[in-house]
Design a protein around this motif. Structure first.
Motif, PDB file in Angstrom:
ATOM      1  N   ARG A  56       0.729  -1.282  -0.111  1.00  0.00           N
ATOM      2  CA  ARG A  56      -0.009  -0.046   0.065  1.00  0.00           C
ATOM      3  C   ARG A  56       0.909   1.315  -0.077  1.00  0.00           C
ATOM      4  O   ARG A  56       0.256   2.266  -0.237  1.00  0.00           O
ATOM      5  CB  ARG A  56      -1.034  -0.134   1.469  1.00  0.00           C
ATOM      6  N   ASP A  57       2.100   1.278   0.406  1.00  0.00           N
ATOM      7  CA  ASP A  57       2.972   2.308   0.498  1.00  0.00           C
ATOM      8  C   ASP A  57       3.872   2.464  -0.979  1.00  0.00           C
ATOM      9  O   ASP A  57       4.541   3.373  -0.758  1.00  0.00           O
ATOM     10  CB  ASP A  57       3.895   2.156   1.563  1.00  0.00           C
ATOM     11  N   GLN A  58       3.555   1.734  -1.837  1.00  0.00           N
ATOM     12  CA  GLN A  58       4.198   2.047  -3.083  1.00  0.00           C
ATOM     13  C   GLN A  58       3.787   3.408  -4.009  1.00  0.00           C
ATOM     14  O   GLN A  58       2.535   3.666  -3.699  1.00  0.00           O
ATOM     15  CB  GLN A  58       3.791   0.753  -4.262  1.00  0.00           C
ATOM     16  N   ILE A  59       4.762   3.990  -4.484  1.00  0.00           N
ATOM     17  CA  ILE A  59       4.265   5.196  -5.256  1.00  0.00           C
ATOM     18  C   ILE A  59       3.559   4.697  -6.317  1.00  0.00           C
ATOM     19  O   ILE A  59       3.936   3.938  -7.295  1.00  0.00           O
ATOM     20  CB  ILE A  59       5.559   5.826  -5.628  1.00  0.00           C
ATOM     21  N   GLN A  60       2.443   5.575  -6.731  1.00  0.00           N
ATOM     22  CA  GLN A  60       1.519   5.189  -7.847  1.00  0.00           C
ATOM     23  C   GLN A  60       2.016   5.858  -9.083  1.00  0.00           C
ATOM     24  O   GLN A  60       2.146   7.231  -8.857  1.00  0.00           O
ATOM     25  CB  GLN A  60      -0.083   5.520  -7.644  1.00  0.00           C
ATOM     26  N   THR A  61       2.333   5.151 -10.123  1.00  0.00           N
ATOM     27  CA  THR A  61       2.573   6.103 -11.250  1.00  0.00           C
ATOM     28  C   THR A  61       1.215   6.383 -11.831  1.00  0.00           C
ATOM     29  O   THR A  61       0.296   6.011 -12.003  1.00  0.00           O
ATOM     30  CB  THR A  61       3.426   5.186 -12.303  1.00  0.00           C
ATOM     31  N   SER A  62       1.492   7.588 -12.801  1.00  0.00           N
ATOM     32  CA  SER A  62       0.349   8.141 -13.527  1.00  0.00           C
ATOM     33  C   SER A  62       0.147   7.158 -14.826  1.00  0.00           C
ATOM     34  O   SER A  62       0.926   6.604 -15.425  1.00  0.00           O
ATOM     35  CB  SER A  62       0.545   9.604 -14.148  1.00  0.00           C
ATOM     36  N   SER A  63      -1.070   7.014 -15.056  1.00  0.00           N
ATOM     37  CA  SER A  63      -1.511   5.861 -16.138  1.00  0.00           C
ATOM     38  C   SER A  63      -2.032   6.904 -17.260  1.00  0.00           C
ATOM     39  O   SER A  63      -2.484   8.118 -17.025  1.00  0.00           O
ATOM     40  CB  SER A  63      -2.631   5.003 -15.836  1.00  0.00           C
ATOM     41  N   SER A  64      -1.839   6.349 -18.594  1.00  0.00           N
ATOM     42  CA  SER A  64      -2.231   7.000 -19.638  1.00  0.00           C
ATOM     43  C   SER A  64      -3.639   6.905 -19.892  1.00  0.00           C
ATOM     44  O   SER A  64      -4.307   6.071 -19.485  1.00  0.00           O
ATOM     45  CB  SER A  64      -1.635   6.497 -21.106  1.00  0.00           C
TER      46      SER A  64
END
Length: 215
Positions: A180-188
């Motif tokens: 749950r602590d992982q950085i979420q990357t932006s999705s296209s």
């Protein structure tokens, strides 16, 4: 009984790892550091108060240090917990082991680590134990209450217990697991023409053809 409680807030700064025992499970990974080794804690903020305890016998907590680290997604919740404590006993020598658990708000207590057997030497300050834990799975973002229990290694009897019910420093720990602590990357964002767009395009084509016929 000594009554020093050192509560550390903020990120934990670590020196090279000196471990004597590892405890690996599917939900957390813990590493022990003993008093005979180098103390890896570098405190940022220290608060002193009495070590109130739920239960104590001829063995008790002299000091407890808590540090949180690794907030990768910067939401204020950490997935690494470091607990260091020094216990004293009325005996000149005693073998014990420790059990640590976390209890979320509106949830059940969960033992996340049971230590190896270690020794206490009266009120010696060099027989402390440090436990660093990385929460891996099954720890939702929440406020957690920490409980530390000490048991006699020979009989298994409970010798001492301290928790967030007694000490505010052990309560409301802002924790979450690594997943749950992982950085979420932006999705296209995928853009597609729907039925309305196709109809509009066909209408424009028909309008163009009619104008060509009028000319």
């Amino acid at each position: 009984m000594k009554t020093l409680l050192k509560t550390t807030a903020g990120l934990l700064l670590l020196l090279p790892l000196f471990s004597t025992a590892d405890n690996i499970s599917s939900d957390s990974i813990s590493t022990e550091v003993h008093g005979q080794q180098q103390n890896r804690m570098q405190t940022i903020k220290v608060q002193n108060s009495a070590v109130n305890q739920s239960y104590q016998s001829a063995t008790w907590f002299h000091s407890i240090d808590i540090s949180l680290a690794r907030d990768d997604n910067y939401n204020g919740y950490f997935h690494q917990l470091y607990v260091e404590f020094d216990a004293d006993t009325d005996y000149s020598y005693q073998q014990i082991f420790a059990e640590l658990s976390l209890t979320p708000d509106y949830g059940y207590e969960r033992v996340y680590y049971t230590s190896s057997v270690f020794e206490l030497f009266g009120d010696n300050s060099n027989d402390w134990l440090g436990i660093e834990t990385d929460l891996q799975h099954q720890y939702p973002t929440n406020f957690y209450l920490l409980t530390i229990r000490l048991y006699d290694a020979s009989t298994g009897y409970l010798l001492a217990e301290a928790s967030g019910y007694d000490l505010s420093a052990l309560d409301a720990l802002t924790l979450e697991d690594f997943q749950r602590d992982q950085i979420q990357t932006s999705s296209s964002v995928e853009v597609s023409a729907g039925s309305i767009g196709m109809l509009a395009l066909m209408a424009l084509c028909l309008l163009f053809l009619r104008r060509q016929e009028q000319h």
